[in-house]
Design a protein around this motif. Structure first.
Motif, PDB file in Angstrom:
ATOM      1  N   UNK A 266       0.825  -1.211   0.000  1.00 55.04           N
ATOM      2  CA  UNK A 266       0.000   0.000   0.000  1.00 55.04           C
ATOM      3  C   UNK A 266       0.859   1.261   0.000  1.00 55.04           C
ATOM      4  N   UNK A 267       2.094   1.136   0.507  1.00 54.45           N
ATOM      5  CA  UNK A 267       2.944   2.314   0.679  1.00 54.45           C
ATOM      6  C   UNK A 267       4.224   2.257  -0.154  1.00 54.45           C
ATOM      7  N   UNK A 268       4.336   1.262  -1.009  1.00 55.78           N
ATOM      8  CA  UNK A 268       5.490   1.151  -1.893  1.00 55.78           C
ATOM      9  C   UNK A 268       5.108   1.630  -3.289  1.00 55.78           C
TER      10      UNK A 268
ATOM     11  N   UNK B  70       8.071   3.733   4.849  1.00 54.77           N
ATOM     12  CA  UNK B  70       7.038   2.709   4.674  1.00 54.77           C
ATOM     13  C   UNK B  70       6.595   2.142   6.019  1.00 54.77           C
ATOM     14  N   UNK B  71       7.537   1.797   6.876  1.00 54.15           N
ATOM     15  CA  UNK B  71       7.191   1.159   8.141  1.00 54.15           C
ATOM     16  C   UNK B  71       6.470   2.112   9.084  1.00 54.15           C
ATOM     17  N   UNK B  72       6.813   3.389   9.048  1.00 56.70           N
ATOM     18  CA  UNK B  72       6.072   4.355   9.857  1.00 56.70           C
ATOM     19  C   UNK B  72       4.609   4.414   9.423  1.00 56.70           C
ATOM     20  N   UNK B  73       4.366   4.321   8.137  1.00 61.12           N
ATOM     21  CA  UNK B  73       2.981   4.354   7.643  1.00 61.12           C
ATOM     22  C   UNK B  73       2.253   3.045   7.965  1.00 61.12           C
ATOM     23  N   UNK B  74       2.959   1.921   7.892  1.00 59.57           N
ATOM     24  CA  UNK B  74       2.341   0.650   8.306  1.00 59.57           C
ATOM     25  C   UNK B  74       1.950   0.722   9.777  1.00 59.57           C
ATOM     26  N   UNK B  75       2.826   1.275  10.598  1.00 55.70           N
ATOM     27  CA  UNK B  75       2.546   1.383  12.033  1.00 55.70           C
ATOM     28  C   UNK B  75       1.315   2.245  12.301  1.00 55.70           C
ATOM     29  N   UNK B  76       1.252   3.392  11.650  1.00 56.12           N
ATOM     30  CA  UNK B  76       0.127   4.301  11.909  1.00 56.12           C
ATOM     31  C   UNK B  76      -1.185   3.758  11.360  1.00 56.12           C
ATOM     32  N   UNK B  77      -1.107   2.923  10.339  1.00 56.60           N
ATOM     33  CA  UNK B  77      -2.331   2.390   9.738  1.00 56.60           C
ATOM     34  C   UNK B  77      -2.659   0.970  10.124  1.00 56.60           C
TER      35      UNK B  77
ATOM     36  N   UNK C  60      -9.905  -3.791   8.185  1.00 60.50           N
ATOM     37  CA  UNK C  60     -10.353  -3.725   6.784  1.00 60.50           C
ATOM     38  C   UNK C  60     -11.240  -2.521   6.533  1.00 60.50           C
ATOM     39  N   UNK C  61     -10.859  -1.391   7.110  1.00 56.67           N
ATOM     40  CA  UNK C  61     -11.643  -0.172   6.925  1.00 56.67           C
ATOM     41  C   UNK C  61     -11.626   0.320   5.488  1.00 56.67           C
ATOM     42  N   UNK C  62     -10.661  -0.149   4.703  1.00 57.92           N
ATOM     43  CA  UNK C  62     -10.553   0.267   3.307  1.00 57.92           C
ATOM     44  C   UNK C  62     -11.414  -0.578   2.375  1.00 57.92           C
ATOM     45  N   UNK C  63     -12.160  -1.533   2.923  1.00 61.66           N
ATOM     46  CA  UNK C  63     -12.933  -2.485   2.120  1.00 61.66           C
ATOM     47  C   UNK C  63     -14.422  -2.169   2.248  1.00 61.66           C
ATOM     48  N   UNK C  64     -15.174  -2.431   1.190  1.00 57.69           N
ATOM     49  CA  UNK C  64     -16.620  -2.201   1.209  1.00 57.69           C
ATOM     50  C   UNK C  64     -17.258  -2.949   2.376  1.00 57.69           C
ATOM     51  N   UNK C  65     -18.296  -2.355   2.946  1.00 54.55           N
ATOM     52  CA  UNK C  65     -18.887  -2.885   4.170  1.00 54.55           C
ATOM     53  C   UNK C  65     -19.315  -4.341   4.042  1.00 54.55           C
ATOM     54  N   UNK C  66     -19.842  -4.723   2.907  1.00 59.11           N
ATOM     55  CA  UNK C  66     -20.318  -6.088   2.728  1.00 59.11           C
ATOM     56  C   UNK C  66     -19.215  -7.131   2.778  1.00 59.11           C
ATOM     57  N   UNK C  67     -17.994  -6.726   2.458  1.00 63.93           N
ATOM     58  CA  UNK C  67     -16.855  -7.645   2.450  1.00 63.93           C
ATOM     59  C   UNK C  67     -15.956  -7.468   3.668  1.00 63.93           C
ATOM     60  N   UNK C  68     -16.225  -6.435   4.444  1.00 60.11           N
ATOM     61  CA  UNK C  68     -15.278  -6.027   5.478  1.00 60.11           C
ATOM     62  C   UNK C  68     -15.020  -7.109   6.523  1.00 60.11           C
ATOM     63  N   UNK C  69     -16.068  -7.768   7.003  1.00 57.43           N
ATOM     64  CA  UNK C  69     -15.904  -8.758   8.067  1.00 57.43           C
ATOM     65  C   UNK C  69     -15.007  -9.910   7.618  1.00 57.43           C
ATOM     66  N   UNK C  70     -15.205 -10.372   6.389  1.00 59.31           N
ATOM     67  CA  UNK C  70     -14.422 -11.514   5.906  1.00 59.31           C
ATOM     68  C   UNK C  70     -12.965 -11.120   5.662  1.00 59.31           C
ATOM     69  N   UNK C  71     -12.758  -9.924   5.084  1.00 61.91           N
ATOM     70  CA  UNK C  71     -11.392  -9.467   4.835  1.00 61.91           C
ATOM     71  C   UNK C  71     -10.670  -9.222   6.160  1.00 61.91           C
ATOM     72  N   UNK C  72     -11.364  -8.656   7.132  1.00 59.23           N
ATOM     73  CA  UNK C  72     -10.765  -8.425   8.444  1.00 59.23           C
ATOM     74  C   UNK C  72     -10.365  -9.746   9.099  1.00 59.23           C
ATOM     75  N   UNK C  73     -11.223 -10.753   8.978  1.00 60.43           N
ATOM     76  CA  UNK C  73     -10.894 -12.067   9.546  1.00 60.43           C
ATOM     77  C   UNK C  73      -9.645 -12.638   8.900  1.00 60.43           C
ATOM     78  N   UNK C  74      -9.545 -12.496   7.578  1.00 60.71           N
ATOM     79  CA  UNK C  74      -8.373 -13.003   6.863  1.00 60.71           C
ATOM     80  C   UNK C  74      -7.111 -12.260   7.287  1.00 60.71           C
TER      81      UNK C  74
END
Length: 469
Positions: free
Chosen positions: A71-73, A126-133, A140-154
């Motif tokens: 995401x940050x590269x 890059x690592x500072x941004x990974x840490x803050x995010x 999975x806040x960047x994912x559509x609500x309908x898919x968010x729970x499954x992506x977060x679990x993964x």
């Protein structure tokens, strides 16, 4: 977060990086390298434990770590293997461990600097941004609500999304949550001891006679317990299955491998007082040789090892058939599988596994059905056919059994509960039956799933050949 701390690279992280790079460059399994890497052996006990945690965790969550980093590269494909591996180590700490973000970033920069001095600035950014995010990424806040729970679990489990979806669809969200919670935690250890050696192994009794849990493996290695074949390390749920399949008479074990289940079954037969004659078959000579050597050292005789393909038993068992097809009272198929029940122990599995290979029409279910079908031809009337895997996927387990029973070769068999097998009539094994019954469904199929603090995912089916067929 302020400027990164200037710090000396810790020995555990340095050793972890060397090991991960070596495994990638050699296409080797990290567990095979950990105990053979001098840099790891030279660490203190505490650092060695931390190094192991890093190596296994980074390997198990590799794809999720890359997603967080990419995401940050600006040009992810241009990052070298060594630099990416260093970044993964720090990202693992930031996402999954309790390491202070400042320390994880600082050490990550030093790891990258050790591989490419000019990339230290990139690593810091890059690592500072990974840490803050980190929190929003795992949620999975960047994912559509309908898919968010499954992506977060993964993401929280460090697993591929397709695998998480499959488990949720087949086993339900509660099972998925239980599996995901323990996926990146160390799996508990168990062993099986020779008759009369149980107390000397230490630890506590497990679910079957001969099983010991909460063991000090390092102490037993130092004592030579495994070298002298006084015990084998094997999952407690695998021991449940091996115990259930023990009956008097003749037994053909297909897919015996290095022989951990062969060892367990031989020990349990001795405890139950059952007379057995066993043929243990595997495709590979070196595994059969290891099985044979251990059984000899343990003094467990009456077992013949054979090398051959379980899909062609007439060829493999030809020298033993003596002019007619030899039938067995018990045939035990320990089928090759995805290993999705043992991912905590074998961290390469989730990211190397091809989804197509475990689909209903994939290579693994096809092989498993072929082995089961061929094995059925070797079962005596009234005999038992056992099918076992270390998978949690229905395509390799329930569905293979259903396809077999619907076939002409399976028509003469019926499902029976493993917990009602003959060995559980013996008083010594009565409590083991209760352990096993807790994992059976309404059809009598046994399935466990690895959970936090619990043992591995295993499956078995007990198929009895009708006396009239």
């Amino acid at each position: 977060m302020g400027a990164p701390l200037v710090s000396r690279l810790s020995p555990a992280r340095r050793a972890a990086l060397r090991l991960l790079v070596a495994a990638a460059e050699r296409d080797a399994y990290v567990r095979e390298l950990i105990d053979r890497t001098p840099a790891v052996a030279a660490l203190s006990s505490r650092d060695r434990s931390f190094c192991r945690r890093l190596v296994l965790g980074v390997t198990a969550s590799e794809g999720v770590l890359d997603a967080a980093l990419d995401r940050y590269l600006d040009r992810p494909s241009k990052v070298s293997l060594r630099v990416r591996t260093a970044l993964r180590l720090s990202a693992f700490e930031l996402l999954y461990l309790d390491t202070a973000p400042e320390a994880a970033v600082s050490q990550g920069v030093e790891l990258v600097r050790s591989q490419a001095r000019g990339a230290a600035g990139l690593a810091n950014a890059v690592l500072r941004r990974v840490a803050s995010g980190a929190k929003t990424f795992l949620a999975a806040s960047d994912v559509a609500e309908g898919e968010r729970a499954m992506v977060a679990a993964a993401r929280c489990a460090g697993l591929p999304l397709w695998l998480v979806r499959t488990v949720a669809e087949e086993r339900g969200t509660e099972v998925l949550r239980a599996l995901a919670a323990g996926q990146l935690e160390p799996a508990p250890l168990a062993l099986h001891a020779l008759v009369g050696e149980e107390e000397q192994m230490g630890g506590a009794p497990g679910p079957v006679p001969g099983c010991r849990v909460d063991i000090d493996v390092a102490a037993l290695i130092g004592d030579g317990a495994f070298e002298r074949a006084r015990a084998v390390v094997t999952d407690a749920h695998a021991q449940l299955i091996a115990t259930a399949a023990v009956r008097p008479g003749t037994c053909l074990e297909i897919g015996a491998g290095r022989g951990t289940k062969t060892f367990v079954m031989a020990c349990q037969a001795r405890r139950a007082g059952f007379a057995r004659r066993v043929v243990a078959l595997d495709l590979y000579e070196h595994k059969a040789a290891q099985n044979r050597s251990r059984l000899e050292r343990a003094g467990l005789g009456c077992i013949t090892t054979v090398v051959g393909d379980g899909r062609d038993l007439d060829c493999a068992l030809g020298p033993l058939d003596e002019g007619g097809r030899r039938l067995f009272d018990t045939v035990f198929v320990d089928a090759p599988c995805s290993g999705t029940g043992t991912m905590r122990r074998h961290p390469e599995i989730p990211w190397r596994l091809d989804p197509a290979s475990v689909a209903a029409d994939g290579a693994l279910p096809g092989l498993q059905l072929a082995l089961l079908t061929e094995a059925a031809r070797r079962v005596e009337r009234g005999g038992e056919l056992w099918y076992a895997t270390c998978s949690v996927l229905k395509s390799e387990n329930d569905e293979v059994v259903a396809r077999f029973l619907a076939s002409p070769e399976g028509a003469g068999f019926c499902l029976e509960s493993p917990s009602r097998a003959a060995i559980f009539d013996e008083p010594l094994f009565s409590s083991a039956a209760r352990h096993l019954a807790a994992y059976e469904n309404g059809d009598g199929l046994m399935q466990t799933v690895p959970v936090l603090g619990g043992f591995d995912g295993h499956f078995c089916a007990r198929l009895v050949r009708r006396a009239a067929t």
